[in-house]
Design a protein around this motif. Sequence first.
Motif, PDB file in Angstrom:
ATOM      1  N   LEU A 289    -102.383   5.488 -58.959  1.00 39.30           N
ATOM      2  CA  LEU A 289    -101.058   6.529 -58.650  1.00 39.30           C
ATOM      3  C   LEU A 289    -100.748   6.464 -57.530  1.00 39.30           C
ATOM      4  N   ILE A 290     -99.252   6.350 -57.190  1.00 41.45           N
ATOM      5  CA  ILE A 290     -98.752   6.533 -55.553  1.00 41.45           C
ATOM      6  C   ILE A 290     -97.792   7.650 -55.415  1.00 41.45           C
ATOM      7  N   ASN A 291     -98.253   8.385 -54.200  1.00 40.94           N
ATOM      8  CA  ASN A 291     -97.558   9.294 -53.911  1.00 40.94           C
ATOM      9  C   ASN A 291     -96.085   8.750 -53.191  1.00 40.94           C
ATOM     10  N   ILE A 292     -95.064   9.508 -53.898  1.00 40.32           N
ATOM     11  CA  ILE A 292     -93.879   8.841 -53.323  1.00 40.32           C
ATOM     12  C   ILE A 292     -93.040  10.232 -52.637  1.00 40.32           C
ATOM     13  N   GLY A 293     -94.026  11.130 -52.087  1.00 39.49           N
ATOM     14  CA  GLY A 293     -93.466  12.090 -51.431  1.00 39.49           C
ATOM     15  C   GLY A 293     -93.222  13.441 -51.957  1.00 39.49           C
ATOM     16  N   PHE A 294     -93.851  14.656 -51.092  1.00 36.31           N
ATOM     17  CA  PHE A 294     -93.692  16.019 -51.577  1.00 36.31           C
ATOM     18  C   PHE A 294     -94.814  16.174 -52.743  1.00 36.31           C
ATOM     19  N   GLY A 295     -95.847  15.461 -53.031  1.00 35.47           N
ATOM     20  CA  GLY A 295     -96.668  15.620 -53.866  1.00 35.47           C
ATOM     21  C   GLY A 295     -96.440  15.051 -55.201  1.00 35.47           C
ATOM     22  N   ASN A 296     -95.480  14.137 -55.362  1.00 34.73           N
ATOM     23  CA  ASN A 296     -94.939  13.491 -56.482  1.00 34.73           C
ATOM     24  C   ASN A 296     -95.611  12.154 -56.828  1.00 34.73           C
ATOM     25  N   ILE A 297     -96.112  11.952 -57.863  1.00 38.24           N
ATOM     26  CA  ILE A 297     -96.705  10.691 -58.257  1.00 38.24           C
ATOM     27  C   ILE A 297     -96.242  10.132 -59.075  1.00 38.24           C
ATOM     28  N   VAL A 298     -96.122   8.635 -58.877  1.00 39.35           N
ATOM     29  CA  VAL A 298     -95.751   7.527 -60.174  1.00 39.35           C
ATOM     30  C   VAL A 298     -97.046   6.534 -60.089  1.00 39.35           C
ATOM     31  N   SER A 299     -97.048   6.199 -61.451  1.00 34.80           N
ATOM     32  CA  SER A 299     -98.025   5.030 -61.841  1.00 34.80           C
ATOM     33  C   SER A 299     -97.634   3.854 -61.100  1.00 34.80           C
ATOM     34  N   ALA A 300     -98.504   3.167 -60.271  1.00 38.75           N
ATOM     35  CA  ALA A 300     -97.809   1.973 -59.688  1.00 38.75           C
ATOM     36  C   ALA A 300     -97.741   0.702 -60.847  1.00 38.75           C
ATOM     37  N   SER A 301     -98.137   0.692 -61.752  1.00 39.29           N
ATOM     38  CA  SER A 301     -98.225  -0.282 -62.518  1.00 39.29           C
ATOM     39  C   SER A 301     -96.829  -0.171 -63.553  1.00 39.29           C
TER      40      SER A 301
ATOM     41  N   GLU B 233     -90.332   1.192 -47.371  1.00 38.81           N
ATOM     42  CA  GLU B 233     -91.285   0.565 -46.626  1.00 38.81           C
ATOM     43  C   GLU B 233     -92.683   1.200 -46.911  1.00 38.81           C
ATOM     44  N   THR B 234     -92.400   2.638 -46.856  1.00 37.92           N
ATOM     45  CA  THR B 234     -93.690   3.399 -46.809  1.00 37.92           C
ATOM     46  C   THR B 234     -94.230   3.352 -48.183  1.00 37.92           C
ATOM     47  N   VAL B 235     -93.320   3.450 -49.283  1.00 38.76           N
ATOM     48  CA  VAL B 235     -93.859   3.365 -50.505  1.00 38.76           C
ATOM     49  C   VAL B 235     -94.719   2.032 -50.908  1.00 38.76           C
ATOM     50  N   LYS B 236     -94.173   0.950 -50.204  1.00 38.75           N
ATOM     51  CA  LYS B 236     -94.643  -0.465 -50.244  1.00 38.75           C
ATOM     52  C   LYS B 236     -96.106  -0.592 -49.731  1.00 38.75           C
ATOM     53  N   HIS B 237     -96.077   0.080 -48.649  1.00 39.31           N
ATOM     54  CA  HIS B 237     -97.525   0.011 -47.933  1.00 39.31           C
ATOM     55  C   HIS B 237     -98.436   1.032 -48.562  1.00 39.31           C
ATOM     56  N   ARG B 238     -97.991   1.873 -49.362  1.00 35.87           N
ATOM     57  CA  ARG B 238     -98.902   2.869 -50.465  1.00 35.87           C
ATOM     58  C   ARG B 238     -99.447   1.965 -51.354  1.00 35.87           C
ATOM     59  N   LEU B 239     -98.473   1.105 -52.063  1.00 40.93           N
ATOM     60  CA  LEU B 239     -98.715   0.298 -53.167  1.00 40.93           C
ATOM     61  C   LEU B 239     -99.775  -0.763 -52.789  1.00 40.93           C
ATOM     62  N   GLN B 240     -99.519  -1.193 -51.476  1.00 43.20           N
ATOM     63  CA  GLN B 240    -100.369  -2.391 -50.866  1.00 43.20           C
ATOM     64  C   GLN B 240    -101.975  -1.844 -50.503  1.00 43.20           C
ATOM     65  N   ALA B 241    -101.974  -0.628 -50.310  1.00 45.96           N
ATOM     66  CA  ALA B 241    -103.087  -0.238 -49.871  1.00 45.96           C
ATOM     67  C   ALA B 241    -104.475  -0.529 -50.512  1.00 45.96           C
TER      68      ALA B 241
ATOM     69  N   GLU C 180    -107.354   0.762 -50.689  1.00 47.13           N
ATOM     70  CA  GLU C 180    -107.819   2.112 -51.497  1.00 47.13           C
ATOM     71  C   GLU C 180    -106.762   2.876 -52.021  1.00 47.13           C
ATOM     72  N   PRO C 181    -106.657   3.076 -53.485  1.00 43.66           N
ATOM     73  CA  PRO C 181    -105.708   3.717 -54.259  1.00 43.66           C
ATOM     74  C   PRO C 181    -105.441   5.181 -53.681  1.00 43.66           C
ATOM     75  N   ALA C 182    -104.312   5.763 -53.536  1.00 46.57           N
ATOM     76  CA  ALA C 182    -104.135   6.958 -53.345  1.00 46.57           C
ATOM     77  C   ALA C 182    -104.876   8.249 -54.220  1.00 46.57           C
ATOM     78  N   ILE C 183    -104.549   7.903 -55.643  1.00 51.85           N
ATOM     79  CA  ILE C 183    -105.377   8.453 -56.382  1.00 51.85           C
ATOM     80  C   ILE C 183    -105.813   7.511 -57.688  1.00 51.85           C
ATOM     81  N   VAL C 184    -107.028   7.670 -58.138  1.00 49.88           N
ATOM     82  CA  VAL C 184    -107.633   7.047 -59.230  1.00 49.88           C
ATOM     83  C   VAL C 184    -108.008   7.773 -60.194  1.00 49.88           C
TER      84      VAL C 184
ATOM     85  N   SER D 193     -86.446   9.070 -54.099  1.00 48.28           N
ATOM     86  CA  SER D 193     -87.577   9.493 -53.219  1.00 48.28           C
ATOM     87  C   SER D 193     -86.992   9.522 -51.885  1.00 48.28           C
ATOM     88  N   ALA D 194     -87.518  10.498 -51.180  1.00 44.30           N
ATOM     89  CA  ALA D 194     -87.224  10.967 -50.065  1.00 44.30           C
ATOM     90  C   ALA D 194     -88.046  10.060 -48.820  1.00 44.30           C
ATOM     91  N   VAL D 195     -88.803   9.448 -49.249  1.00 44.66           N
ATOM     92  CA  VAL D 195     -89.707   8.332 -48.508  1.00 44.66           C
ATOM     93  C   VAL D 195     -89.144   7.095 -48.279  1.00 44.66           C
TER      94      VAL D 195
END
Length: 90
Positions: free
Chosen positions: A5-17, A71-79, A81-85, A66-68
């Motif tokens: 799951l990826i944080n897209i800002g303000f605590g909102n989360i989207v499934s990376a897949s 590039e920030t979302v991309k970095h979170r996808l490529q991290a 360690e997942p933000a939330i598993v 998203s207000a993010v």
Amino acid sequence: MTIKLINIGFGNIVSASRIISIVSPESAPIKRVVSESRERGLLIDATYGRRTRAVIVADSGHIILSAVQPETVKHRLQAREPAIVNEEGE
């Protein structure tokens, strides 16, 4: 099975897949896509009233704003360690 799951800002989360693309909202074709998805009821506005900086296209046809920065979302996808598993069954 692990769901990333990826944080897209303000605590909102989207499934990376489920993400197909992350684009900038400035171009006319993207503005048209956003407008059409709003009319069809497939727009999810996760900006909390802030300026839209990224438009996320999901495989379901939903368009997520998203207000993010993209590039920030991309970095979170490529991290590494997942933000939330979430392990299935938990």
